[in-house]
Write a protein that holds these residues in place. Structure first.
Motif, PDB file in Angstrom:
ATOM      1  N   GLU A  66     -13.297 -44.653 -24.075  1.00 34.74           N
ATOM      2  CA  GLU A  66     -14.037 -43.470 -22.972  1.00 34.74           C
ATOM      3  C   GLU A  66     -15.333 -43.391 -22.327  1.00 34.74           C
ATOM      4  OE1 GLU A  66     -13.884 -38.842 -22.200  1.00 34.74           O
ATOM      5  OE2 GLU A  66     -13.188 -39.388 -24.435  1.00 34.74           O
ATOM      6  N   ARG A  69     -15.407 -46.906 -20.764  1.00 34.40           N
ATOM      7  CA  ARG A  69     -15.304 -47.396 -19.615  1.00 34.40           C
ATOM      8  C   ARG A  69     -15.741 -46.547 -18.341  1.00 34.40           C
ATOM      9  NH1 ARG A  69     -10.177 -45.870 -22.396  1.00 34.40           N
ATOM     10  NH2 ARG A  69      -8.659 -47.953 -22.645  1.00 34.40           N
ATOM     11  N   GLU A  74     -15.489 -52.884 -19.153  1.00 36.63           N
ATOM     12  CA  GLU A  74     -13.573 -53.749 -19.011  1.00 36.63           C
ATOM     13  C   GLU A  74     -13.055 -53.047 -20.350  1.00 36.63           C
ATOM     14  OE1 GLU A  74     -10.262 -56.843 -18.390  1.00 36.63           O
ATOM     15  OE2 GLU A  74     -12.890 -57.521 -17.169  1.00 36.63           O
ATOM     16  N   VAL A  75     -12.768 -52.516 -20.171  1.00 33.99           N
ATOM     17  CA  VAL A  75     -12.019 -52.239 -21.646  1.00 33.99           C
ATOM     18  C   VAL A  75     -10.569 -53.029 -22.005  1.00 33.99           C
ATOM     19  CG1 VAL A  75     -11.714 -50.348 -23.251  1.00 33.99           C
ATOM     20  CG2 VAL A  75     -13.393 -50.991 -22.017  1.00 33.99           C
TER      21      VAL A  75
END
Length: 262
Positions: A66, A69, A74-75
């Protein structure tokens, strides 16, 4: 909110800032969990926004995902990444051989999986985390909820034959209810005071039915970056056998770091 940082937060910040130097454009980076790792994620987010850094991050918890982001990183999942260039994470304790205790934040399973799927693991910590012998910090072990009390009993019996000073085992709680990890498991905290043979204890604990993983990270960490409250940073590289020191001039920022706390 005041921008004045406590000495411990200054130590965490400078360690995180130093560790960003290991991150290069295009890397796939494991992002740790905990208060010190949160500083790192914030620092990387600033580099993404201001310097155009392009990385893909694999978080070790939903909390870190969380935050990543939120700051523009970029996850991706570990399955998408398959292998990582680098993982940067905190530690609850580390010794002279860079063996660690982790899991105070409840994410030890994902943290160990991500760290061992990386070319290099860098640990960021304040100087108080350095110990001669592991064990003052309670050792977390992740266990499945089914039969956890039996698992706890087996752990207590196993500790009788181990080189430790304490044998108290407690179920980690979240208020009045048991704590649950991201995988839906419980955590038992082992109050050992001193661990004489960490490698042996890790192997034996993991053989107990119901135990998923333990918080001993043996021969996983390559570099530890140690921050001090006055801006000094010490970098210990176990592979190169080097110790280097530097110093940061801390410029405190309300907008970036005031919302981070232990």
């Amino acid at each position: 909110m005041s921008s004045e940082l406590s000495p411990i937060d200054k130590a965490k910040f400078v360690a995180a800032k130093q560790a960003t130097q290991y991150v290069e454009d295009g890397m796939k980076v494991g992002l740790g969990t905990g208060s010190t790792a949160a500083w790192l994620v914030k620092c990387l987010g600033e580099m993404v926004e201001n310097d155009g850094l392009k990385i893909r991050g694999v978080p070790t918890s939903s909390r870190t995902a969380e935050l990543a982001r939120d700051v523009g990183i970029e996850v991706i999942s570990l399955d998408e990444a398959k292998w990582l260039d680098l993982t940067i994470d905190g530690a609850d304790e580390f010794d002279g051989n860079l063996n660690l205790i982790k899991g105070g934040g409840g994410a030890l399973l994902q943290e160990k999986i991500v760290a061992t799927a990386s070319d290099q693991m860098v640990v960021i910590a304040d100087a108080a985390k350095s110990v001669e012998t592991l064990g003052a910090f309670p050792l977390p072990i992740e266990v499945i909820p089914f039969g956890w009390q039996t698992t706890k009993m087996l752990v207590e019996e196993t500790l009788i034959g181990m080189d430790v000073l304490g044998r108290t085992v407690s179920l980690r709680m979240n208020g009045d209810a048991p704590y649950y990890t991201d995988e839906g498991n419980h955590i038992l905290d082992l109050h050992l005071n001193r661990i004489g043979h960490a490698r042996q204890l890790s192997l034996v604990i993991n053989q107990i039915p119901g135990v998923v993983e333990n918080g001993l990270f043996i021969d996983i960490c390559d570099v530890v970056v140690i921050g001090h409250g006055d801006g000094r940073v010490e970098v210990r590289d176990i592979n190169e056998g080097t110790v280097e020191e530097s110093r940061f001039d801390i410029i405190e920022k309300d907008n970036l770091f005031a919302d981070l706390s232990d």
